[in-house]
Design a protein around this motif. Structure first.
Motif, PDB file in Angstrom:
ATOM      1  N   HIS A   1       0.835  -1.206   0.000  1.00  0.00           N
ATOM      2  CA  HIS A   1       0.000   0.000   0.000  1.00  0.00           C
ATOM      3  C   HIS A   1       0.861   1.244   0.000  1.00  0.00           C
ATOM      4  CE1 HIS A   1      -3.751  -2.194   0.809  1.00  0.00           C
ATOM      5  NE2 HIS A   1      -2.970  -3.017   1.513  1.00  0.00           N
TER       6      HIS A   1
ATOM      7  N   ALA B   1      -2.901   3.955  -3.704  1.00  0.00           N
ATOM      8  CA  ALA B   1      -2.718   2.870  -4.664  1.00  0.00           C
ATOM      9  C   ALA B   1      -2.236   1.623  -3.938  1.00  0.00           C
ATOM     10  CB  ALA B   1      -1.702   3.256  -5.736  1.00  0.00           C
TER      11      ALA B   1
ATOM     12  N   ALA C   1      -8.453   4.119  -8.118  1.00  0.00           N
ATOM     13  CA  ALA C   1      -7.273   3.932  -7.284  1.00  0.00           C
ATOM     14  C   ALA C   1      -6.019   4.284  -8.078  1.00  0.00           C
ATOM     15  CB  ALA C   1      -7.188   2.477  -6.797  1.00  0.00           C
TER      16      ALA C   1
END
Lengths: 355, 282, 288
Positions: free
Chosen positions: A262, A266, A295
């Protein structure tokens, strides 16, 4: 024609080779098996030990411990003169006071009388080699009268003249300009294929290694980080170093939680990586610009640079990190204007724990 | 040379140029040209015949012979040493290299008189080996061997000092290439290294020879000044000068001056042939 | 044939093979010969002086090495060498500048002449300078009416020591000056410096290491010089007697102890000079 210049290719092996220069460990336990007839690249940054490794293969340096084998013979401490290697030096090391033909013939001229071919045989051989490297008619020139690329070819012909068992090249294209580099690269591949020699070359240029080699050994701090075919190295980097060194990857710091990496906005699959701080290596073509709301990494698009069939996007993340993305020209219309914000989704990449 | 035509910003006013050149020329004229001219004028003060007569003196001829013998021995010894030392130093890595280079330079900063004395202390009658040599009828001090040894000492660094930087600059690539092509050590030296260093070697030999023929202080201590036997040309100049035989002294001196002038001419020629030699003064 | 020779190579005994350290042959032989020659020609003879001097005992050594006459001789050798080297520092720099920066007729001859003191035997230089600077010589004769005496006194010693040190400053400064890029001077000029400022602030600091090295080399050479001095010096004890001359005088009286004591002091100075030159060059390398 070229095939009868040499004998069947041999295998080369290194076992636990170590070499120190003072307190600096140039090679720190290298094991390597090179297959007969293979074209292998030793790729690494400067100081990684790649040239030392090549010189140990040639008998120009000798390891502190470990063994070097040609087929099954131990040649660890065999002298360069008896080893039967062809070595092409980075700066060519042509004998400046000898003509091209004399340079090429040198290894034959210095053989002991009973091993030495007759003058006529030597001339035939020199002419054959001049043909092979496409320097017909230049035998009378002196090295100072040749271009860099021509000198390189003479060095290659000179190394081949002694019927070496293996061919070793130290940064063979390092001293040449880009255009000559490319054509000589093909040339080397052609000569390798024509002679069938086991060939090892050293380079710091990943493009050169990927382009030319059957397999690549990537060196870092005196150790081989990965040995594999070009696509293996690109697609399955064995370590963070390889991932960072090959493929011009962007290096993004983030966190791994339950098998996913992470970073602000994104994420990316990170199978088998333990939870905690991690680094993702994302090649430019593994970014995809996406619409707001999806995202992706938030960044500002600074510049769009056309490069061959692709467009390169210079982006800057809010924390100041520079990101390089590549998109196909067809996608040009979908890009925001330079200076405005862009969102980059991650379509791939390799994640390694940060240590 | 790119400095042949200076661009304006780095150029000097004409009067500065004239002054600098003038002072340099005057300095060199007073310190170097005038002494040379003095030697030849004094030698020819009573005509060329008298001067040549002085050179035909048996003692002068003996001095010329001894000087030539000394140089013929000392120069090859130092050439062999210079080649060995520069091969070891320039083509290999080893601990203590810079100490070795410094020690090779030592004779440059030791007074020739001190050098001569040191040989007296080793080989003289009062010295370490003196009695042993005496018992075997070997004479070194006050004889030719001592003169040659003293000359080898003062000229010791000349050829090594010329070859080491030259061979270092040329690197080891060509030698390694030769070795990897199967050449032996001697073959590598004669076919690859020697052609690259021949002008530098010649340059070192030239300077070494000039100094060997001209050495005075060290040779004076070990020679014993036996006329016609252990007198070299420079020592003979001294003897004649102290006997107020100025024509004789300056005639021998003029011969040595000619040697110096020829040396300088050849040196300039070699520098033209191989520009990188002789960057370093001695 | 190559396969056969590799097989031959493989049966090299491991002990002998393990000593191999370099692909280029001849290391042991050439280094061994060099060190042997160095020991025989230089180190052992010089150590004889140190051993002889050390064997004298402190008081005898001090009496010989630091007698009033010896102290005068050292003093003259050092001061005259210092003056000679300083003269050469000034005129040598000018000469190097003229040789590198200007083109003028006779430049090649001037360039070749600078090396004359390297090629001319010192005894010849001695009689030549004595002939030239004594009161019946060209220069000495011209200066005599003005009350300036240039031979058989300390001035004569300085002249001889200037002669022997002349090439050093020129030849050490010259290559540095030649490599000094003109564009540095142009940059200085473009930033508003006048020619003198450029010289003092840009050129001179760049030349300083070579200049100091040349000065030190000239000084070291002058301190030990013998042949060119004794003809012009007059050789009066306590006045114009240089240290090397004192050694030969002691030797003529077969006083090897005193000669060794004085020689040991000069040897110590030579080592100090060598150290100084090495330190200067180490320091200079930081700038290149």
């Amino acid at each position: 024609m070229a095939r009868d210049l040499v004998r069947p290719a041999i295998a080369v092996g290194l076992d636990g080779v170590r070499k120190r220069f003072g307190r600096f460990a140039a090679l720190d336990g290298v094991d390597l098996e090179i297959e007969p007839g293979e074209l292998l690249a030793l790729l690494g940054p400067s100081g990684s030990g790649k040239t030392t490794l090549l010189r140990i293969l040639a008998g120009l340096d000798f390891p502190d411990s470990g063994q070097v084998r040609f087929d099954r013979r131990d040649v660890t401490f065999a002298h360069a003169a008896q080893r039967g290697v062809g070595f092409v030096f980075q700066q060519y090391a042509l004998f400046r006071h000898m003509s091209v033909a004399r340079n090429i013939a040198f290894g034959l001229d210095v053989k002991r009388r009973r091993d030495r071919p007759t003058a006529a045989e030597r001339k035939v051989r020199v002419d054959a080699l001049l043909n092979l490297v496409e320097l017909q008619g230049l035998g009378g020139r002196y090295p100072s009268q040749l271009s860099g690329g021509q000198r390189q070819r003479v060095a290659l012909a000179r190394a081949l003249a002694v019927e070496p068992q293996i061919l070793l090249l130290d940064e063979p294209f390092g001293a040449l300009d880009a255009a000559v580099r490319k054509s000589l690269r093909r040339e080397l591949r052609r000569i390798h294929d024509a002679t069938g020699l086991t060939t090892v070359f050293v380079t710091h240029d990943q493009e050169e290694a990927l382009d030319l080699a059957d397999r690549i050994a990537i060196l870092n701090r005196g150790c081989i980080e990965q040995l594999g075919r070009p696509l293996d190295v690109l697609d399955r980097p064995a370590s963070a170093f390889v991932a960072g060194f090959v493929g011009q990857a962007n290096r993004i710091a983030g966190q791994v939680r339950q098998g996913r990496f992470h970073v602000a906005g994104a994420d990316l699959a990170a199978p088998g990586v333990a939870d905690g701080a991690a680094l993702a290596f994302v090649r430019p073509d593994q970014f995809r610009p996406v619409a707001d709301g999806e995202a992706g990494l938030e960044a500002r698009l600074e510049r769009v640079i056309p490069r061959g069939p692709a467009l390169w996007l210079d982006c800057v993340a809010p924390d100041g990190q520079v990101l390089e993305a590549a998109v196909s020209r067809a996608d040009a219309a979908k890009l925001p204007a330079a200076g405005s914000s862009i969102r980059l989704a991650l379509t791939g990449g390799h994640v390694f724990p940060e240590n | 040379m790119s400095t042949a035509k200076l661009r304006s910003a780095a150029d000097d006013p004409a009067w500065v140029k004239a002054a600098v050149i003038g002072v340099a020329v005057l300095f060199v004229a007073a310190m170097l040209v005038a002494p040379l001219a003095t030697v030849f004028t004094q030698a020819l003060a009573k005509g060329l015949g008298a001067s040549l007569q002085a050179l035909h003196d048996p003692d002068a001829l003996a001095a010329i012979r001894l000087t030539l013998t000394t140089a013929a021995l000392a120069v090859p010894i130092n050439a062999a040493f210079g080649l060995c030392a520069s091969w070891a130093i320039a083509k290999h890595e080893f601990a203590g290299k810079s100490l070795l280079i410094t020690l090779i330079d030592l004779p440059f900063s030791v007074s020739p008189v001190v050098a001569g004395l040191s040989y007296v202390l080793v080989f003289g009658l009062q010295g370490w080996l003196g009695p042993w040599l005496e018992a075997r009828g070997i004479k070194i001090i006050f004889a030719t061997p001592g003169i040659v040894l003293a000359t080898v000492f003062v000229t010791f660094p000349f050829i090594a000092r010329e070859l080491i930087p030259l061979m270092q600059a040329q690197g080891t690539d060509e030698e390694e290439a030769a070795v990897s092509l199967g050449a032996s050590g001697l073959t590598t030296f004669f076919r690859v290294t020697a052609p690259n260093i021949r002008w530098g070697l010649l340059y070192g030999v030239l300077l070494c020879n000039a100094r060997a023929m001209g050495e005075f202080g060290a040779v004076s201590v070990v020679s014993g000044h036996i006329r016609g036997v252990t007198d070299t040309m420079p020592l003979h100049v001294e003897i004649l000068y102290n006997e107020y035989d100025f024509v004789g002294a300056f005639s021998v001196a003029a011969l040595l001056c000619l040697l110096a002038v020829v040396t300088l001419g050849l040196k300039a020629l070699l520098e033209r042939l191989q520009p990188q030699t002789g960057e370093r003064g001695h | 044939m190559t396969i056969a020779s590799v097989e031959r190579a493989s049966i090299l005994s491991p002990v002998r093979a393990r000593r191999r350290r370099s692909a280029i042959p001849g290391f042991g032989l050439t280094l061994g010969l060099s060190i042997t020659a160095l020991c025989i020609v230089v180190l052992i003879p010089l150590s004889a002086i140190a051993i002889r001097a050390a064997g004298m005992g402190v008081s005898a050594f001090a009496a010989a090495a630091f007698s009033a006459r010896a102290l005068h001789a050292y003093g003259l050798s050092f001061v005259a060498s210092l003056i000679g080297a300083s003269v050469n520092a000034v005129f040598g720099l000018l000469t190097a500048w003229a040789l590198v920066r200007y083109r003028f007729p006779g430049r090649a001859i001037l360039n070749a002449l600078v090396d004359l003191p390297f090629a001319l035997p010192t005894a010849v230089a001695g009689v030549a300078l004595a002939g030239l600077y004594s009161s019946n010589g060209w220069i000495g004769g011209a200066l005599a009416p003005l009350g300036i005496k240039t031979a058989y006194n300390q001035t004569g010693v300085v002249i001889a020591l200037t002669f022997v040190g002349l090439p050093f400053v020129v030849r050490t400064v010259e290559p540095v000056l030649r490599d000094l890029a003109i564009d540095v001077e142009e940059a200085s000029a473009s930033l508003g410096a006048d020619r003198l400022q450029t010289f003092a602030r840009v050129i001179l600091p760049a030349l300083a290491p070579a200049w100091i090295t040349g000065f030190t080399l000239a000084f070291a050479r002058a301190v030990g010089e013998y042949g060119s001095v004794i003809f012009i010096a007059g050789n009066m004890p306590y006045k114009t007697e240089i240290a090397p001359l004192l050694i030969t005088i002691e030797l003529e009286q077969f006083d090897y102890g005193s000669a060794s004591a004085i020689a040991a002091v000069m040897l110590a100075v030579a080592f100090a000079m060598l150290l100084a030159i090495n330190l200067i060059q180490t320091w200079a390398r930081r700038f290149s």
